[in-house]
Write a protein that holds these residues in place. Structure first.
Motif: not given
Ligand code: ADP
Ligand code: MG
Length: 243
Positions: A52, A54-57, A59-60, A62-63, A103
């Motif tokens: 997946k 991720a566009k930010n920390e 989100e990373a 979460d994924f 990240y």
């Protein structure tokens, strides 16, 4: 004479792969991102690690939880094609704190490597367990056209050049031979304590790669390296496609 020429109308029936290739061309790129190459693999039935973007920390993190630990984080940038060279790969991240820290480090490293690099995001992916590694490749030979390559990972390909080639499209028998004719083949059958590798799954990858490069003659190079081969199934860890 005088007959009306009916041009066959192409129905807009674009596949995932043709859309990705069109997009890459439109952006004036030649090298596909790992996300693009792996999405094409999925359409062609080549198993890849779950991923997946991720566009930010946050989100990373979460994924990573959705995918399940341990995970791997990788830089996704059209300006960084050899990701580990740029400090853009962090493996075996075991919890949220490690993911968040990785990240930040990946973005710092990318910035140091090339401050002008366009960053698409950071790919979070499942960590494929260690196993026997194989490589499947394709190159468009000026004389023979699309040509497939097979070998075992690491020193077998790089140092010993223990590889087989066949011109695409290949048959199942060709695929089988590509595998059995490398010198390291006994390693795949289960050497010492190692369990036997899933040869049928490798045959399927070779067949599907053959179909992919036959369908898309604009692919100049393809590299599935490494592919982890298990007793049951495979996982492609890194995929590169160049137009
Ligand atoms: P690059 O070739 O662009 O430097 P890779 O995606 O091949 O980057 O990552 C470098 C190495 O990290 C791989 O060869 C592999 O050993 C390891 N690695 C990368 N992704 C994974 C993964 N999902 N699971 C396990 N190991 C991985
Ligand atoms: Mg790689």
């Amino acid at each position: 004479m005088g007959l009306t020429q009916h041009k066959s109308v192409e129905v807009a029936n674009l596949t995932v792969t043709s859309k990705i290739i069109a997009q890459v061309r439109c952006e004036g790129r030649k090298v596909l991102l790992e996300t693009e190459a792996k999405t094409i693999c999925i359409e062609y039935g080549i198993p890849v690690t779950k991923f997946k973007l991720a566009k930010n920390e946050a989100e990373a993190a979460d994924f990573a939880e959705q995918i399940g630990f341990p995970v791997v984080l990788k830089i996704v940038s059209p300006d960084i094609s050899h990701k580990s060279e740029a400090g853009g790969v962090k493996v075996d991240l075991k919890n949220t704190a490690e993911v968040k820290s990785a990240y930040g480090r990946i973005l710092d490293n990318a910035n140091k490597f090339n401050s002008a690099a366009k960053i698409v995001g950071v790919l979070v992916q499942e960590m494929a367990p260690q196993s026997t590694e194989v490589i499947v490749g394709a190159i468009k030979d000026p004389q023979f056209g699309q040509t497939l390559m097979f070998g075992l990972g690491g020193i077998f390909v790089e140092l010993l050049k223990d590889v087989t080639f066949r011109v695409a499209p290949i048959t199942r028998e060709d695929a089988q031979e590509m595998i059995t004719k490398v010198k390291a083949y006994p390693l795949l059958k289960g050497y010492r304590n190692a369990p036997p590798a899933d040869i049928d799954a490798i045959i399927n990858i070779l067949m599907n790669t053959s179909k992919l490069v036959t369908d898309y003659s604009e692919i100049k190079e393809l590299d599935l390296n490494p592919i982890m081969v298990y007793e049951k199934g495979t996982k492609t860890v890194d995929a590169r496609i160049i137009l």
